[in-house]
Design an enzyme around this catalytic site. Sequence first.
Site, PDB file in Angstrom:
ATOM      1  N   MET A 115     -11.614 -41.339  37.704  1.00  0.00           N
ATOM      2  CA  MET A 115     -11.422 -42.206  36.538  1.00  0.00           C
ATOM      3  C   MET A 115     -11.272 -43.671  36.973  1.00  0.00           C
ATOM      4  O   MET A 115     -10.855 -44.517  36.176  1.00  0.00           O
ATOM      5  CB  MET A 115     -10.205 -41.767  35.729  1.00  0.00           C
ATOM      6  CG  MET A 115     -10.359 -40.345  35.196  1.00  0.00           C
ATOM      7  SD  MET A 115      -9.404 -40.020  33.708  1.00  0.00           S
ATOM      8  CE  MET A 115      -7.749 -40.317  34.293  1.00  0.00           C
TER       9      MET A 115
ATOM     10  N   HIS B 259      -8.654 -42.146  46.404  1.00  0.00           N
ATOM     11  CA  HIS B 259     -10.067 -42.018  46.022  1.00  0.00           C
ATOM     12  C   HIS B 259     -10.972 -42.244  47.243  1.00  0.00           C
ATOM     13  O   HIS B 259     -11.957 -41.534  47.444  1.00  0.00           O
ATOM     14  CB  HIS B 259     -10.435 -43.066  44.958  1.00  0.00           C
ATOM     15  CG  HIS B 259      -9.693 -42.932  43.669  1.00  0.00           C
ATOM     16  ND1 HIS B 259      -8.726 -43.830  43.276  1.00  0.00           N
ATOM     17  CD2 HIS B 259      -9.775 -42.019  42.665  1.00  0.00           C
ATOM     18  CE1 HIS B 259      -8.252 -43.484  42.087  1.00  0.00           C
ATOM     19  NE2 HIS B 259      -8.859 -42.385  41.691  1.00  0.00           N
TER      20      HIS B 259
END
Length: 303
Positions: free
Chosen positions: A30, A37
């Site tokens: 997201m 990430h």
Amino acid sequence: MITLSKIADVRAACDAARARGDRVGFVPTMGFFHEGHRSLMRAARADNDFVVVSLFVNPTQFGPHEDLTAYPRDPDGDRAVTEVEAVDVLFTPTVEEMYPQGARTTVHVAGLTERLCGASRPGHFDGVTTVVAKLFSIIGPSQAYFGRKDAQQLAVIRRMTTDLGLPVGVVGCPLVREADGLALSSRNLYLDADARQAATILSGALYMASEAVVRGQRDARALRQLVVDTVANVPAVQLDYVEVVDAATLEPVEQLTADTLVALAALVGKARLIDNVTIMFLGGVPTPDLGVLTASSGTTEDH
Ligand code: AMP
């Protein structure tokens, strides 16, 4: 690195990669990228020829009173990160592109989605599994990468993939923490300085629970109480839940005999934070997987 926002374009790029014989690796996100990430992108880069990262703040996984509109976004910064991590395609669909006719079809994984975060976020995991199934169908990865930060999500996606026979290897990657133990999260942006300091009790309590197991504690109820009592020392942190469950089925356990997940969620200031530790039993010996510490300072500019 190319950025694509149309399903047809990313599908064509992945078709072409597979036609060349490339292995396609996929990281769903997201956005508002941080080291967590980036660790998934690096794992995907190391294992695959062609790496796709999706950036989609999926409205169907947010409840009506949750932070969908406030969710942190930084499209330019995120694009720069994917360049540095040598990602091949950044897929940034709009909500209209993903749900042109609204959403009538839902993928629901029963049982695993009802406890832990599922209890306080009804419908959340249906949103996650449905969008991940759709992204798998668009991208056709051989492997997809998920963080153990979201341990319940990982268990639910593994189960969906098995139940539906999806031809995707689901790879779980280590939980990345700040130097003081706080699990990295895009939502840490919501923490002011006091809340940021208070939030360290969450990983601290999980470390204490892990140490207790290593020292011989096997009683799940006692372990849970240890976490509850530790967090209670910091009034700014309001626990939503702490659970001691089987790491694969997420069923509650009474005694720790096999791989066990100790998972929690808490409200800290405006943020709802989650954290967990998995205690693996390797040859009968309890071995806590606390994740990895990052060297970064954890300022909001650092994502
Ligand atoms: P999100 O953008 O928050 O939906 O997260 C996208 C992916 O990154 C999910 O698979 C998360 O589990 C993973 N992730 C988020 N934070 C961390 C972290 N601190 N360590 C490892 N993986 C993470």
